[in-house]
Design a protein around this motif. Structure first.
Motif, PDB file in Angstrom:
ATOM      1  N   ILE C 104     -11.116   5.057  -6.916  1.00 56.59           N
ATOM      2  CA  ILE C 104      -9.716   4.613  -6.933  1.00 56.59           C
ATOM      3  C   ILE C 104      -9.531   3.701  -8.143  1.00 56.59           C
ATOM      4  CG2 ILE C 104      -7.997   3.181  -5.714  1.00 56.59           C
ATOM      5  CD1 ILE C 104      -8.378   5.596  -4.049  1.00 56.59           C
ATOM      6  N   ILE C 107      -4.504  -0.104  -7.356  1.00 53.09           N
ATOM      7  CA  ILE C 107      -3.993  -0.224  -5.994  1.00 53.09           C
ATOM      8  C   ILE C 107      -2.597  -0.806  -6.077  1.00 53.09           C
ATOM      9  CG2 ILE C 107      -4.298  -1.515  -3.852  1.00 53.09           C
ATOM     10  CD1 ILE C 107      -7.261  -1.026  -4.157  1.00 53.09           C
ATOM     11  N   CYS C 111       0.139  -1.150  -0.986  1.00 51.30           N
ATOM     12  CA  CYS C 111      -1.169  -0.987  -0.363  1.00 51.30           C
ATOM     13  C   CYS C 111      -1.797  -2.361  -0.144  1.00 51.30           C
ATOM     14  CB  CYS C 111      -2.035  -0.093  -1.236  1.00 51.30           C
ATOM     15  SG  CYS C 111      -3.601   0.281  -0.486  1.00 51.30           S
ATOM     16  N   LEU C 181      -5.065   8.717  -1.714  1.00 52.77           N
ATOM     17  CA  LEU C 181      -4.207   7.587  -1.342  1.00 52.77           C
ATOM     18  C   LEU C 181      -3.738   7.708   0.110  1.00 52.77           C
ATOM     19  CD1 LEU C 181      -2.105   7.038  -4.583  1.00 52.77           C
ATOM     20  CD2 LEU C 181      -3.994   5.651  -3.709  1.00 52.77           C
ATOM     21  N   THR C 184      -6.406   6.547   2.289  1.00 50.51           N
ATOM     22  CA  THR C 184      -6.557   5.085   2.213  1.00 50.51           C
ATOM     23  C   THR C 184      -5.505   4.393   3.085  1.00 50.51           C
ATOM     24  OG1 THR C 184      -7.367   5.343  -0.050  1.00 50.51           O
ATOM     25  CG2 THR C 184      -6.661   3.129   0.610  1.00 50.51           C
ATOM     26  N   TYR C 185      -4.248   4.806   2.942  1.00 52.31           N
ATOM     27  CA  TYR C 185      -3.179   4.188   3.742  1.00 52.31           C
ATOM     28  C   TYR C 185      -3.442   4.385   5.242  1.00 52.31           C
ATOM     29  CZ  TYR C 185      -0.616   4.620  -0.721  1.00 52.31           C
ATOM     30  OH  TYR C 185      -0.227   4.561  -2.028  1.00 52.31           O
TER      31      TYR C 185
END
Lengths: 210, 210, 210
Positions: C104, C107, C111, C181, C184-185
């Motif tokens: 990644i 950010i 986030c 992403l 990740t969320y």
């Protein structure tokens, strides 16, 4: 804190029946939504309202469990049943939200078929729960459970077909669209599987008290 | 409904041993399948057959639990063990199905390594369960558990390596292929983790009865 | 095997408090890491160290449960609490690892907002657990629970916004980046949801013993 030493059996059955009735309502509106998919349908709000009522019912059941010494069926079974019924509604609601976020454009016939299976499974669940209370109706409960198992197999076959088409080599769909649909199918399958979990718990209760 | 007041300990141990033996069978055929991957291998049907037998064994265990007052080990532990052993087989079967649906073409050496770890973990599980019954063998049970923990760590390292390669900037693979492989690796890791869950339950039982 | 017939209530509360303190530590370092994201930050190792300590605390709690007949709160509740607290740390650690593997790069502010919500929820959890022991502080416990519920709703709104932007038609991001992403969320949302699960268990305990 007041405890009821002699529980009215009816109370728990009544609350579980209210919970399964809400599962039917959510599954019915979801099937209607999918049948005539529109991103801004008011049916989305209706599903949210049912989900909130479902949370209240679940809270009522847990409160009653915490205040009752003797329950008509095992505490753990009542807890699992109410939790799983609530999960089915949560899954329908969160999938509806996600379909909006993903801006899903069209829903194909096979995906509608999954929504129809989910609705049928919810109706069979509701019937099973409404017949659990009376030992005379055990045969009918077992018929409902068999129907749910049958619907789950139909769901398996449908999703297998949908995924095989989606991942076929000649499918030129964009990767992001492929994964939106894959997730939608899997979420509907998971909701149908959860109905089968409820059926399995009901079967266990009926066997123990048979 | 008949209850056994004096359970034969052997019955539960025998059924759990049958269940873990089926996990070994499924993991072995899966490793062989992956070693020589063919989309239409008859090994896929063999895994389905083992999965169905596994369901029957699990049902036998739950039935026996529902008809037995006193069990050699805690009811809940027997329930969790049989449920987790069944889950390992289900995970192997559903991954096999998905690999077919995804029309996976080639399986790399590291992915085969995950299948080998899963098979080794299943063999250690089976040994642990077959030695649980006799307190004299506790040391051997603990050795099997240590081996499973060790295998799980090896699985972690392997999947980390596989994912790092898959998401490396110079990997020009198509997004859909990347996600098919990612899901495959994660599913194998989850099956290995489930073996570790079983090991953890066995350890808890041994400590309580030690 | 020695059993304590008269448990020191303090022991379990002390261990649970140690566990929730570690959740706060992990969430704080994770928020700092996200605030100033660097692939090779030493904060990654710090999170690993906290995760290992968390495992030790959980093992201490399970050992104590296995050697104590009478517990200040229901065994099952203590077990679920310690397990869920450990899960929050595991989720933070495995997400950190995955963000490294995914390489990644940047950010975004929203986030970071999820990481801030997670840290706030962990602090409220820790306060609730430190106040559970004394009936005089129940009002304070309930305030912490209300705050966690509020934070979870804020998390929901934030992730909805993040996903809507990610899947907007004018987003030209590469499919693989989109799914990194999204995952990740969703992982951060799951960690926040797990904090709410803990709050829900605490609420149940307080109601039962109220």
């Amino acid at each position: 804190m007041g405890f009821n030493f002699l529980p009215k059996d009816n109370d728990f059955y009544h609350l579980l029946s209210k919970a399964s009735d809400h599962v039917v309502k959510a599954a019915k509106i979801f099937r209607e939504l999918v049948e005539n998919w529109q991103l801004d349908s008011e049916k989305v709000d209706q599903i949210h309202a049912i989900e909130e009522e479902g949370d209240d019912i679940r809270r009522d059941i847990v409160d009653k469990l915490n205040h009752t010494f003797i329950t008509p069926i095992d505490r753990e079974d009542i807890y699992v049943l109410s939790s799983d019924l609530d999960d089915v509604i949560d899954m329908i609601q969160s999938r509806t939200d996600r379909m909006q976020i993903y801006r899903i454009k069209t829903i194909d016939k096979n995906c509608l078929h999954l929504a129809v299976i989910l609705e049928k499974a919810s109706i069979a669940l509701d019937k099973a729960i409404n017949n659990m209370k009376d030992k005379k109706n055990i045969k009918h409960v077992m018929e409902c459970i068999a129907e749910i198992n049958h619907l789950e197999h139909e769901g398996d076959r449908t999703i297998r077909k949908l995924l095989t088409e989606l991942f076929a080599e000649n499918n030129k769909m964009d990767a992001i669209e492929v994964f939106k649909l894959k997730e939608t199918y899997e979420a509907l399958e998971a909701a149908i599987d959860k109905c089968e979990d409820v059926a399995c718990t009901i079967e266990g209760i009926v066997v123990k008290h048979g």
